[in-house]
Design an enzyme around this catalytic site. Structure first.
Site, PDB file in Angstrom:
ATOM      1  N   LEU A  30      -2.432  -8.759 -10.211  1.00 57.58           N
ATOM      2  CA  LEU A  30      -0.980  -8.576 -10.208  1.00 57.58           C
ATOM      3  C   LEU A  30      -0.411  -8.547 -11.632  1.00 57.58           C
ATOM      4  O   LEU A  30      -0.861  -9.282 -12.501  1.00 57.58           O
ATOM      5  CB  LEU A  30      -0.313  -9.707  -9.412  1.00 57.58           C
ATOM      6  CG  LEU A  30      -0.777  -9.860  -7.964  1.00 57.58           C
ATOM      7  CD1 LEU A  30       0.007 -10.962  -7.262  1.00 57.58           C
ATOM      8  CD2 LEU A  30      -0.664  -8.555  -7.186  1.00 57.58           C
ATOM      9  N   HIS A  34       4.077  -5.434 -10.007  1.00 57.97           N
ATOM     10  CA  HIS A  34       4.025  -6.084  -8.684  1.00 57.97           C
ATOM     11  C   HIS A  34       5.137  -7.120  -8.553  1.00 57.97           C
ATOM     12  O   HIS A  34       5.752  -7.254  -7.500  1.00 57.97           O
ATOM     13  CB  HIS A  34       2.679  -6.793  -8.483  1.00 57.97           C
ATOM     14  CG  HIS A  34       1.499  -5.881  -8.428  1.00 57.97           C
ATOM     15  ND1 HIS A  34       0.539  -5.847  -9.420  1.00 57.97           N
ATOM     16  CD2 HIS A  34       1.117  -4.975  -7.504  1.00 57.97           C
ATOM     17  CE1 HIS A  34      -0.383  -4.960  -9.097  1.00 57.97           C
ATOM     18  NE2 HIS A  34      -0.055  -4.413  -7.950  1.00 57.97           N
ATOM     19  N   GLN A  58     -10.578   3.200   0.031  1.00 55.98           N
ATOM     20  CA  GLN A  58      -9.809   4.146  -0.786  1.00 55.98           C
ATOM     21  C   GLN A  58     -10.493   4.459  -2.117  1.00 55.98           C
ATOM     22  O   GLN A  58      -9.954   5.190  -2.933  1.00 55.98           O
ATOM     23  CB  GLN A  58      -8.378   3.664  -0.995  1.00 55.98           C
ATOM     24  CG  GLN A  58      -8.213   2.434  -1.870  1.00 55.98           C
ATOM     25  CD  GLN A  58      -6.773   1.926  -1.831  1.00 55.98           C
ATOM     26  OE1 GLN A  58      -6.353   1.313  -0.857  1.00 55.98           O
ATOM     27  NE2 GLN A  58      -6.016   2.172  -2.880  1.00 55.98           N
TER      28      GLN A  58
HETATM   29  O1  PAF Z   1      -1.136   0.671  -4.353  1.00 60.32           O
HETATM   30  C1  PAF Z   1      -2.023  -0.128  -4.005  1.00 60.32           C
HETATM   31  O2  PAF Z   1      -2.218  -1.182  -4.602  1.00 60.32           O
HETATM   32  C2  PAF Z   1      -2.902   0.197  -2.811  1.00 60.32           C
HETATM   33  O3  PAF Z   1      -3.128   1.560  -2.721  1.00 60.32           O
HETATM   34  C3  PAF Z   1      -2.344  -0.355  -1.468  1.00 60.32           C
HETATM   35  C4  PAF Z   1      -1.019   0.301  -1.100  1.00 60.32           C
HETATM   36  C5  PAF Z   1      -2.173  -1.851  -1.562  1.00 60.32           C
HETATM   37  C6  PAF Z   1      -3.337  -0.052  -0.337  1.00 60.32           C
HETATM   38  O4  PAF Z   1      -4.581  -0.633  -0.574  1.00 60.32           O
END
Ligand code: PAF
Length: 273
Positions: A30, A34, A58
Site C-alpha cells: 500500500l 491506496h 491477473q
Molecule cells: O488494481 C489492483 O490492485 C488490482 O488489479 C485489483 C483491482 C485489486 C484486483 O486484483
C-alpha cells in the site's frame, strides 16, 4: 480493526450489519494512492473494508507475480492508521478452486492497450473483482483512475452483469515532481525514477496543448512521443470515456493514456480531461 481471513468468516461478520460499506480492493504494498482511496471510502461510508489479495490470475507467465512487493505488516499498520474497520486478507485457496468458472474480458476493450501486451490480464482482474464484490457486497467500491482501463472494464462488468454496487473512480495521486504513485515505483533506480518523470511531463504537455485549443489528437500524440524519447513506449492514446479512439479532444470526455517501460518496469499513467 478486525482482520478476517476467509470469505465465509467475512460474510458471517457482515450478516447483521445494516450499514453502508465502502470497499477498497488492493494487492497490498500500500502507498499514498491506496490511502487516498481509503480516505474517500472513509468519508462516504459507515464501514470501510480493504482487501489485500495478490491475485495470481491477473499475472501472465513470466510477469512479476513472484517478485511483486509484499509488505504485510506495514500494510496492516497503514490500514489501521487510515481508519479501516475490516481488513480482508484471504489465501489463494480460499478464493480459487481447481476447476473454475471465470470471466472473460470484452473482446475489443479488454484486448487493447494494457490488454494487448497482457492478453489474459483483464480476465483475471474481472474474475477476482467479481468474487471480492460478491463476498463483501459493498455499497461503494473504490478504484484508482490511474488504472483507467481496469476502472472502465469493472464499471462495464457491473453494468452488464446488473450488479448493484456503485463503482467510484478516484483521482491519481502524484509525488511532488509529478510521478504517479504506484506499487511498481520501488523497482526504479534513482536514474530510472528521473527518466520516469517523462511520462507525467508528456501528459502535462498534452494538457497545455489542449489549454491552447490544440485538439487534434495526432498532433498531441506526436508531441508526447517526442517527450517520452528514449523510453520504450507501449502506447500513447487519446480516447473518449467509452474507450473509443477519437481524432479530436472532447472536453470533459477524454482520457489520454501512456504506458512506457523505464528500465524493466512498465509504468502507466493518464489524465482525464
Ligand atoms: O488494481 C489492483 O490492485 C488490482 O488489479 C485489483 C483491482 C485489486 C484486483 O486484483
Amino acid at each position: 480493526m478486525t482482520i478476517v481471513a476467509t470469505p465465509q468468516e467475512l460474510k458471517d461478520y457482515l450478516k447483521d450489519i445494516n450499514k453502508s460499506i465502502g470497499f477498497v480492493p488492493t494487492m497490498g504494498a500500500l502507498h499514498e494512492g491506496h490511502i487516498s482511496l481509503i480516505k474517500k471510502a472513509r468519508q462516504e461510508n459507515e464501514i470501510v473494508i480493504v482487501s489485500i489479495f495478490l491475485n495470481p490470475t491477473q499475472f501472465l507467465k513470466g510477469e512479476d507475480l513472484e517478485k511483486y512487493p509484499k509488505k504485510d505488516e506495514a500494510d496492516k499498520q497503514i490500514c489501521k492508521l487510515s481508519g479501516v474497520d475490516i481488513l480482508f486478507f484471504p489465501h489463494a485457496k480460499d478464493i480459487y478452486s481447481e476447476d473454475e468458472v471465470s470471466l472473460q474480458a470484452p473482446n475489443v476493450r479488454g484486448y487493447v492497450l494494457e490488454g494487448a501486451s497482457r492478453p489474459s490480464h483483464f480476465n483475471g482482474v474481472l474474475t477476482v473483482v467479481m468474487k471480492l464484490l460478491n463476498i463483501v457486497n459493498p455499497t461503494n467500491a473504490y478504484f484508482g483512475k490511474k488504472d483507467a482501463q481496469q476502472l472502465h472494464l469493472i464499471s462495464l462488468m457491473v453494468k452488464q452483469m446488473f450488479m448493484s454496487v456503485n463503482v467510484v473512480g478516484v483521482d491519481t495521486l502524484r509525488e511532488k515532481d509529478g510521478l504517479a504513485f504506484s506499487s511498481r515505483n520501488i523497482y526504479l533506480s534513482k536514474e530510472e525514477r528521473q527518466e520516469a518523470l517523462k511520462i507525467s511531463a508528456s501528459l502535462y504537455q498534452a494538457g497545455r496543448m489542449i489549454g491552447k485549443n490544440i485538439l487534434d489528437t495526432k498532433q498531441i500524440v506526436e508531441k508526447m512521443r517526442e517527450i517520452l524519447e528514449p523510453l520504450e513506449i507501449s502506447y500513447v492514446e487519446v480516447l473518449n470515456r467509452d474507450f473509443e479512439l477519437i481524432r479530436h479532444v472532447e472536453i470533459s470526455n477524454t482520457i489520454i493514456l501512456v504506458e512506457a517501460k523505464v528500465g524493466s518496469t512498465r509504468l502507466l499513467d493518464n489524465i482525464w480531461l
